[in-house]
Scaffold this motif. Structure first.
Motif, PDB file in Angstrom:
ATOM      1  N   GLN A 159      60.667  55.199  54.033  1.00 33.14           N
ATOM      2  CA  GLN A 159      61.720  56.092  54.487  1.00 33.14           C
ATOM      3  C   GLN A 159      61.590  57.482  53.870  1.00 33.14           C
ATOM      4  OE1 GLN A 159      63.894  55.732  56.828  1.00 33.14           O
ATOM      5  NE2 GLN A 159      63.564  53.567  57.285  1.00 33.14           N
ATOM      6  N   LYS A 160      61.158  57.533  52.619  1.00 29.19           N
ATOM      7  CA  LYS A 160      60.967  58.830  51.957  1.00 29.19           C
ATOM      8  C   LYS A 160      59.877  59.631  52.664  1.00 29.19           C
ATOM      9  CE  LYS A 160      60.058  60.843  47.405  1.00 29.19           C
ATOM     10  NZ  LYS A 160      59.721  60.536  45.979  1.00 29.19           N
TER      11      LYS A 160
ATOM     12  N   ARG B 231      58.992  59.243  55.848  1.00 33.34           N
ATOM     13  CA  ARG B 231      59.493  59.588  57.172  1.00 33.34           C
ATOM     14  C   ARG B 231      60.393  60.816  57.119  1.00 33.34           C
ATOM     15  NH1 ARG B 231      59.584  55.509  61.170  1.00 33.34           N
ATOM     16  NH2 ARG B 231      60.634  57.100  62.414  1.00 33.34           N
ATOM     17  N   ASN B 232      61.136  60.969  56.062  1.00 32.70           N
ATOM     18  CA  ASN B 232      62.039  62.116  55.941  1.00 32.70           C
ATOM     19  C   ASN B 232      61.287  63.429  55.752  1.00 32.70           C
ATOM     20  OD1 ASN B 232      64.242  60.395  56.188  1.00 32.70           O
ATOM     21  ND2 ASN B 232      64.453  60.115  53.972  1.00 32.70           N
ATOM     22  N   LYS B 233      60.031  63.371  55.290  1.00 31.85           N
ATOM     23  CA  LYS B 233      59.252  64.591  55.059  1.00 31.85           C
ATOM     24  C   LYS B 233      58.481  65.042  56.290  1.00 31.85           C
ATOM     25  CE  LYS B 233      56.813  63.040  51.643  1.00 31.85           C
ATOM     26  NZ  LYS B 233      55.840  62.997  50.536  1.00 31.85           N
ATOM     27  N   GLU B 234      58.472  64.241  57.348  1.00 35.49           N
ATOM     28  CA  GLU B 234      57.603  64.526  58.488  1.00 35.49           C
ATOM     29  C   GLU B 234      57.990  65.810  59.217  1.00 35.49           C
ATOM     30  OE1 GLU B 234      56.357  59.913  59.576  1.00 35.49           O
ATOM     31  OE2 GLU B 234      57.790  61.007  60.831  1.00 35.49           O
ATOM     32  N   GLU B 235      59.271  66.065  59.427  1.00 33.39           N
ATOM     33  CA  GLU B 235      59.690  67.254  60.163  1.00 33.39           C
ATOM     34  C   GLU B 235      59.322  68.532  59.411  1.00 33.39           C
ATOM     35  OE1 GLU B 235      60.884  67.728  63.179  1.00 33.39           O
ATOM     36  OE2 GLU B 235      60.649  65.582  63.576  1.00 33.39           O
TER      37      GLU B 235
END
Length: 345
Positions: A88-89, A91-95
């Motif tokens: 999840q960490k 995934r949160n950095k992808e944008e």
């Protein structure tokens, strides 16, 4: 399983967006749809969600032309809370990373569009999906991104349809895009499909969110082609004593065509497909019919359509009627009831 048969050990796992892959459950884990699992990757491990198990996976593999006995990567374990938190960490950095990578591509003046970023479950690698018209030399871009983000970089070029599939969205029909829900293969769509269905060749209406022709143009194409087998072609010419007639319009659902004379293109005559075949057969025998009016006059009678009002609310001014008398009657009735109660008391 019946007769002591073993459960198929194949498992379908979904990753970000609609990317799905097949794995082997070599450890004999008890898996069900929706479980988060750690799967084998080229280096490290990835994290995904189980979408199919058991014999349904075998059917899905045959549908996607994958050999059920092929050597597949395996599932390590059910994801622990530590694996999920790390996933999840990432995934949160992808944008944020997608935004910075686009800025780097613009600085290097590369003719490409980075549409999506997908991190591996352990956070050691990121896959950048991009679209481009021509071949792009992104070697310097990979060096800059690896230095800025501190991870291994993989660049993967996709088509415009695959881009719409990954990003998803709502189509002009009001439903979610077919490519991001159930459509697995992309067949080529040509403008001939729109011509056969007698659609307006308007690029704004025929194009989907990917900028290409809509995939749904192929859905009913086979039905139209079957209906057109015994239908006269649109370039049919009918020879009559009044002159040559050309086809102006056709309706394959009703089986009728509209013809007009060359000298009078504004006056259309309705003919059935059987009548057109009959006239063409006479023309092949070098015979001319008298006129199209003889055939068109016997085709359709005007129907007297009577509109009924089942609800009983015809008048548009029914709410404008004065209601004072009705209110006065109600007040008088209430007053009489009160007086009757008082007498009884």
């Amino acid at each position: 399983m019946p007769a002591g048969a073993e459960v198929f050990d194949g498992v379908e796992v979904r990753f970000k967006n609609s990317r799905k892959e097949f794995f082997r459950n070599t450890e004999g884990l008890t898996l069900s749809i929706g479980d988060v699992v750690a799967t084998q990757a080229r280096s490290g491990h990835d994290v995904g969600i189980v979408t199919l198990t058991g014999e349904l996976v075998r059917v899905q593999m045959k549908k996607k032309k994958v050999n059920p006995g092929a050597d597949l990567p395996k599932i390590y374990r059910k994801a622990t809370q530590r694996d999920i938190d790390k996933w999840q960490k990432c995934r949160n950095k992808e944008e944020e990373i997608k935004k910075r990578s686009r800025e780097m591509a613009i600085i290097l003046r590369l003719q490409m569009k980075i549409s999506d970023v997908e991190f591996q479950g352990d956070g050691s690698k990121a896959t950048f999906y991009y679209t481009a018209e021509d071949r792009v030399d992104f070697r310097q871009l990979i060096k800059d991104m690896a230095k800025a983000f501190g991870i291994r970089i993989e660049m993967r070029q996709i088509g415009y349809r695959q881009e719409a599939q990954r990003l998803g969205g709502i189509g002009s029909c009001g439903r979610e895009l077919c490519c991001s829900t159930w459509l697995t293969d992309f067949r080529s769509v040509s403008t001939a499909a729109a011509r056969y269905q007698q659609l307006s060749l308007n690029p704004q209406k025929l194009a989907g969110q990917c900028g290409k022709l809509k995939c749904c143009l192929n859905y009913e194409l086979d039905t139209y082609l079957d209906a057109l087998k015994d239908f006269p072609p649109t370039d049919t010419k009918l020879y009559t004593e009044k002159g040559t007639a050309f086809c102006q319009k056709s309706d394959i659902f009703k089986g009728i065509l509209w013809f007009s004379y060359k000298d009078d293109p504004g006056n259309w005559h309705v003919l059935t497909k059987e009548q057109v075949h009959e006239i063409r057969e006479k023309n092949r025998q070098k015979k001319k019919v008298r006129s199209l009016e003889e055939y068109a006059s016997n085709n359709f009678d005007r129907e007297n359509v009577t509109f009924e009002n089942p609800v009983g609310q015809d008048s548009l001014t029914r709410f404008d009627r004065p209601r004072g008398k009705r209110r006065g009657k109600k007040r008088k009735k209430r007053r009489n009831q009160k007086q009757g109660k008082a007498r009884n008391a």
